[in-house]
Design a protein around this motif. Sequence first.
Motif, PDB file in Angstrom:
ATOM      1  N   ASP B 205      44.714  49.003  54.664  1.00  0.00           N
ATOM      2  CA  ASP B 205      43.872  49.662  53.662  1.00  0.00           C
ATOM      3  C   ASP B 205      43.134  48.583  52.866  1.00  0.00           C
ATOM      4  O   ASP B 205      43.758  47.746  52.215  1.00  0.00           O
ATOM      5  CB  ASP B 205      44.758  50.513  52.738  1.00  0.00           C
ATOM      6  N   ALA B 206      41.800  48.619  52.905  1.00  0.00           N
ATOM      7  CA  ALA B 206      41.007  47.552  52.290  1.00  0.00           C
ATOM      8  C   ALA B 206      41.300  47.394  50.802  1.00  0.00           C
ATOM      9  O   ALA B 206      41.370  46.269  50.292  1.00  0.00           O
ATOM     10  CB  ALA B 206      39.511  47.820  52.497  1.00  0.00           C
ATOM     11  N   THR B 207      41.473  48.499  50.102  1.00  0.00           N
ATOM     12  CA  THR B 207      41.718  48.414  48.660  1.00  0.00           C
ATOM     13  C   THR B 207      43.056  47.732  48.387  1.00  0.00           C
ATOM     14  O   THR B 207      43.177  46.906  47.469  1.00  0.00           O
ATOM     15  CB  THR B 207      41.658  49.825  48.033  1.00  0.00           C
ATOM     16  N   GLU B 208      44.076  48.028  49.199  1.00  0.00           N
ATOM     17  CA  GLU B 208      45.376  47.360  49.068  1.00  0.00           C
ATOM     18  C   GLU B 208      45.281  45.897  49.499  1.00  0.00           C
ATOM     19  O   GLU B 208      45.902  45.015  48.895  1.00  0.00           O
ATOM     20  CB  GLU B 208      46.429  48.090  49.913  1.00  0.00           C
ATOM     21  N   LEU B 209      44.519  45.636  50.541  1.00  0.00           N
ATOM     22  CA  LEU B 209      44.399  44.266  51.043  1.00  0.00           C
ATOM     23  C   LEU B 209      43.662  43.369  50.059  1.00  0.00           C
ATOM     24  O   LEU B 209      43.977  42.179  49.937  1.00  0.00           O
ATOM     25  CB  LEU B 209      43.680  44.257  52.402  1.00  0.00           C
ATOM     26  N   VAL B 210      42.685  43.936  49.367  1.00  0.00           N
ATOM     27  CA  VAL B 210      41.981  43.160  48.337  1.00  0.00           C
ATOM     28  C   VAL B 210      42.968  42.689  47.277  1.00  0.00           C
ATOM     29  O   VAL B 210      42.939  41.523  46.857  1.00  0.00           O
ATOM     30  CB  VAL B 210      40.850  44.016  47.704  1.00  0.00           C
ATOM     31  N   ALA B 211      43.849  43.598  46.872  1.00  0.00           N
ATOM     32  CA  ALA B 211      44.810  43.253  45.821  1.00  0.00           C
ATOM     33  C   ALA B 211      45.723  42.106  46.249  1.00  0.00           C
ATOM     34  O   ALA B 211      46.159  41.307  45.420  1.00  0.00           O
ATOM     35  CB  ALA B 211      45.648  44.485  45.462  1.00  0.00           C
ATOM     36  N   TYR B 213      44.894  39.785  48.638  1.00  0.00           N
ATOM     37  CA  TYR B 213      44.130  38.759  49.381  1.00  0.00           C
ATOM     38  C   TYR B 213      44.402  37.347  48.866  1.00  0.00           C
ATOM     39  O   TYR B 213      44.317  37.061  47.678  1.00  0.00           O
ATOM     40  CB  TYR B 213      42.633  39.051  49.270  1.00  0.00           C
ATOM     41  N   LYS B 214      44.761  36.449  49.806  1.00  0.00           N
ATOM     42  CA  LYS B 214      44.946  35.029  49.490  1.00  0.00           C
ATOM     43  C   LYS B 214      44.216  34.238  50.569  1.00  0.00           C
ATOM     44  O   LYS B 214      44.795  33.883  51.577  1.00  0.00           O
ATOM     45  CB  LYS B 214      46.424  34.641  49.528  1.00  0.00           C
ATOM     46  N   GLY B 215      42.956  33.974  50.365  1.00  0.00           N
ATOM     47  CA  GLY B 215      42.202  33.223  51.365  1.00  0.00           C
ATOM     48  C   GLY B 215      41.031  32.548  50.701  1.00  0.00           C
ATOM     49  O   GLY B 215      40.932  32.545  49.465  1.00  0.00           O
ATOM     50  N   PRO B 216      40.148  31.988  51.505  1.00  0.00           N
ATOM     51  CA  PRO B 216      38.949  31.368  50.935  1.00  0.00           C
ATOM     52  C   PRO B 216      38.120  32.404  50.183  1.00  0.00           C
ATOM     53  O   PRO B 216      38.237  33.604  50.430  1.00  0.00           O
ATOM     54  CB  PRO B 216      38.192  30.827  52.151  1.00  0.00           C
ATOM     55  N   ALA B 217      37.295  31.920  49.254  1.00  0.00           N
ATOM     56  CA  ALA B 217      36.481  32.811  48.421  1.00  0.00           C
ATOM     57  C   ALA B 217      35.731  33.811  49.304  1.00  0.00           C
ATOM     58  O   ALA B 217      35.184  33.457  50.338  1.00  0.00           O
ATOM     59  CB  ALA B 217      35.490  31.999  47.596  1.00  0.00           C
ATOM     60  N   LYS B 247      39.999  43.464  39.576  1.00  0.00           N
ATOM     61  CA  LYS B 247      41.351  43.079  39.161  1.00  0.00           C
ATOM     62  C   LYS B 247      41.810  41.805  39.876  1.00  0.00           C
ATOM     63  O   LYS B 247      42.455  40.938  39.275  1.00  0.00           O
ATOM     64  CB  LYS B 247      42.308  44.232  39.476  1.00  0.00           C
ATOM     65  N   ALA B 248      41.441  41.697  41.162  1.00  0.00           N
ATOM     66  CA  ALA B 248      41.898  40.550  41.958  1.00  0.00           C
ATOM     67  C   ALA B 248      40.972  39.341  41.828  1.00  0.00           C
ATOM     68  O   ALA B 248      41.244  38.281  42.407  1.00  0.00           O
ATOM     69  CB  ALA B 248      42.014  40.956  43.423  1.00  0.00           C
ATOM     70  N   GLY B 249      39.865  39.506  41.110  1.00  0.00           N
ATOM     71  CA  GLY B 249      38.925  38.395  40.977  1.00  0.00           C
ATOM     72  C   GLY B 249      38.131  38.113  42.246  1.00  0.00           C
ATOM     73  O   GLY B 249      37.690  36.992  42.479  1.00  0.00           O
ATOM     74  N   ILE B 250      37.962  39.133  43.070  1.00  0.00           N
ATOM     75  CA  ILE B 250      37.127  38.997  44.270  1.00  0.00           C
ATOM     76  C   ILE B 250      35.733  39.511  43.935  1.00  0.00           C
ATOM     77  O   ILE B 250      35.583  40.619  43.418  1.00  0.00           O
ATOM     78  CB  ILE B 250      37.737  39.784  45.450  1.00  0.00           C
ATOM     79  N   SER B 251      34.732  38.687  44.199  1.00  0.00           N
ATOM     80  CA  SER B 251      33.394  39.111  43.798  1.00  0.00           C
ATOM     81  C   SER B 251      32.859  40.175  44.754  1.00  0.00           C
ATOM     82  O   SER B 251      33.196  40.197  45.941  1.00  0.00           O
ATOM     83  CB  SER B 251      32.451  37.925  43.701  1.00  0.00           C
ATOM     84  N   TYR B 252      32.043  41.038  44.213  1.00  0.00           N
ATOM     85  CA  TYR B 252      31.481  42.108  45.035  1.00  0.00           C
ATOM     86  C   TYR B 252      30.082  42.447  44.560  1.00  0.00           C
ATOM     87  O   TYR B 252      29.714  42.191  43.413  1.00  0.00           O
ATOM     88  CB  TYR B 252      32.370  43.357  44.974  1.00  0.00           C
ATOM     89  N   ILE B 253      29.325  43.026  45.489  1.00  0.00           N
ATOM     90  CA  ILE B 253      28.023  43.612  45.174  1.00  0.00           C
ATOM     91  C   ILE B 253      28.159  45.087  45.500  1.00  0.00           C
ATOM     92  O   ILE B 253      28.535  45.449  46.629  1.00  0.00           O
ATOM     93  CB  ILE B 253      26.908  42.996  46.042  1.00  0.00           C
ATOM     94  N   TYR B 254      27.900  45.944  44.545  1.00  0.00           N
ATOM     95  CA  TYR B 254      27.980  47.382  44.790  1.00  0.00           C
ATOM     96  C   TYR B 254      26.625  47.994  44.471  1.00  0.00           C
ATOM     97  O   TYR B 254      26.195  47.995  43.316  1.00  0.00           O
ATOM     98  CB  TYR B 254      29.068  48.026  43.922  1.00  0.00           C
ATOM     99  N   LYS B 255      25.952  48.489  45.502  1.00  0.00           N
ATOM    100  CA  LYS B 255      24.643  49.094  45.279  1.00  0.00           C
ATOM    101  C   LYS B 255      24.729  50.594  45.493  1.00  0.00           C
ATOM    102  O   LYS B 255      25.036  51.051  46.602  1.00  0.00           O
ATOM    103  CB  LYS B 255      23.612  48.489  46.234  1.00  0.00           C
ATOM    104  N   GLU B 256      24.485  51.336  44.435  1.00  0.00           N
ATOM    105  CA  GLU B 256      24.423  52.785  44.579  1.00  0.00           C
ATOM    106  C   GLU B 256      22.971  53.182  44.791  1.00  0.00           C
ATOM    107  O   GLU B 256      22.101  52.795  44.013  1.00  0.00           O
ATOM    108  CB  GLU B 256      24.989  53.488  43.345  1.00  0.00           C
ATOM    109  N   ARG B 257      22.716  53.922  45.843  1.00  0.00           N
ATOM    110  CA  ARG B 257      21.341  54.282  46.210  1.00  0.00           C
ATOM    111  C   ARG B 257      21.114  55.747  45.860  1.00  0.00           C
ATOM    112  O   ARG B 257      21.661  56.654  46.517  1.00  0.00           O
ATOM    113  CB  ARG B 257      21.131  54.076  47.707  1.00  0.00           C
ATOM    114  N   GLU B 258      20.294  55.953  44.895  1.00  0.00           N
ATOM    115  CA  GLU B 258      20.096  57.289  44.335  1.00  0.00           C
ATOM    116  C   GLU B 258      19.570  58.287  45.371  1.00  0.00           C
ATOM    117  O   GLU B 258      18.564  58.035  46.022  1.00  0.00           O
ATOM    118  CB  GLU B 258      19.099  57.186  43.175  1.00  0.00           C
ATOM    119  N   GLN B 259      20.268  59.376  45.532  1.00  0.00           N
ATOM    120  CA  GLN B 259      19.889  60.519  46.379  1.00  0.00           C
ATOM    121  C   GLN B 259      20.045  60.270  47.880  1.00  0.00           C
ATOM    122  O   GLN B 259      19.738  61.148  48.682  1.00  0.00           O
ATOM    123  CB  GLN B 259      18.456  60.986  46.077  1.00  0.00           C
TER     124      GLN B 259
END
Lengths: 284, 284
Positions: B205-211, B213-217, B247-259
Amino acid sequence: MTQITLISSNKSFGGYQKIYSHQSKELSCEMKFAIYLPPQYSSETKLPVIYWLSGLTCDENNFIQKAGAQKYAAEYGIIVVCPDTSPRNVNLPGENDAYDFGSGAGFYVDAITDPWRKHYKMFSYVTVELVEVINVNFSPQPGNQSIFGHSMGGHGALICALRNPGMYKSVSAFAPISNPTKCPWGEKAFTGYLGDNQELWNEWDATELVAAYKGPALEIFIDQGSDDQFLKQNQLLPQNLVDACSKAGISYIYKEREQYDHSYFFIASFVSEHFAYHAKHLIN
Amino acid sequence: MTQITLISSNKSFGGYQKIYSHQSKELSCEMKFAIYLPPQYSSETKLPVIYWLSGLTCDENNFIQKAGAQKYAAEYGIIVVCPDTSPRNVNLPGENDAYDFGSGAGFYVDAITDPWRKHYKMFSYVTVELVEVINVNFSPQPGNQSIFGHSMGGHGALICALRNPGMYKSVSAFAPISNPTKCPWGEKAFTGYLGDNQELWNEWDATELVAAYKGPALEIFIDQGSDDQFLKQNQLLPQNLVDACSKAGISYIYKEREQYDHSYFFIASFVSEHFAYHAKHLIN
């Protein structure tokens, strides 16, 4: 008879790709068409329209799913209308028996033989009834329209323009069946829809119509892959069309694309050039 | 086991869109994959690769026909590989009974339950066997690869990257099933492929794995339409993933595309941004 019913709507490149159904008087059946409304579309803005005619076996979905055209329609601010390729579910004997005759294969002619003439009037549908449906429901720029298509629909676009001088600002075709009276697909379709009198066939053949064309100056843009399997099978015969244009003094652009075939991978690769071409004629 | 058989080849945007089949050792069945070889591809040139993982009900065709990606792959000079979404025709009871489990719904995990574990090892297939098949047959730049996908395949791309730190230069997803242990699609698939022990589910599960995660940035790029029907049905849960990243300090880009919705019309509208994003990481 211009009432339409929304079937689907998907946001695409800032505009909307929609599919509608309506009851066609000309074809005496329910028909669907796709329409892309670019981001510039609004109740106050009037935009140009390009009609796209698809090939054998296709319906209103193929072009909107596979050609990648919405990007360019959005950039130029052009409405794109894609009708189905034949009447549907009209219960004629054998209508679903072949991929190249009947359902999915209307050939954009007006049939005169029984039983096809009751429904198979795709020429009148595309050039009259559907145009009225679009004009009433979407208020584009009056008369500012172009037409293009692929294979059977490439030929359809050519005959729509050649039989209606001045109606379209520009016409182009991907791998059109350029001289249907001289190829197996065309001979089968014209025999079925028009009967055995080959004199009548010429009125629906782009190469013959070019020779007889008397209208405002017209230019024809043909795009053809060199590895097209149907070119090799002599179903397309673009050289006959090009020769007829030369002889009749009608200007043409003929682009042969090395190693491209008959598929939508070919269309997608060059659809941007067709939009640029039509935009030049539609947008001042 | 890296021998491949050409199924089709179509010229597209100056390169070639091909489909191959091969006998998969991991899945114990014949599999197909699509590969786009851009015009820059040659026996002397080594190019980067992007893997695309498709969603429920899809196979190797959907992305190559509907996303319009070849244009960008050609511009950047990137090979694009699209595997199928599950083993095929392996004769397991019920494999074709549902759109969201079995055929077309491998979920990119390695199944441990009977009878699925004999064939349903899409994680190992995509991250090990297929990579070897591509490396041996197409000689890309060693290790210079990224991954992205849609819906089930968006989640697949995320777990491939999160479980293999450093293996992919970048990862992005359109409308991923972001937290499958908490949504109906994921619960059904994980129960079927992994069994009832929900501790084991967290490893996929990606959300669990993010929490954990111990690897390169790592940076995660998520693209989500605001009118996505499955977002509204709480199948996608991107907020859970984004919260876990914060929470885990992993950077992300989240783009919500309207409609925009869940369809390929959404993907096609923004695939150019994903290519630009991956190219930034793959091409110096």
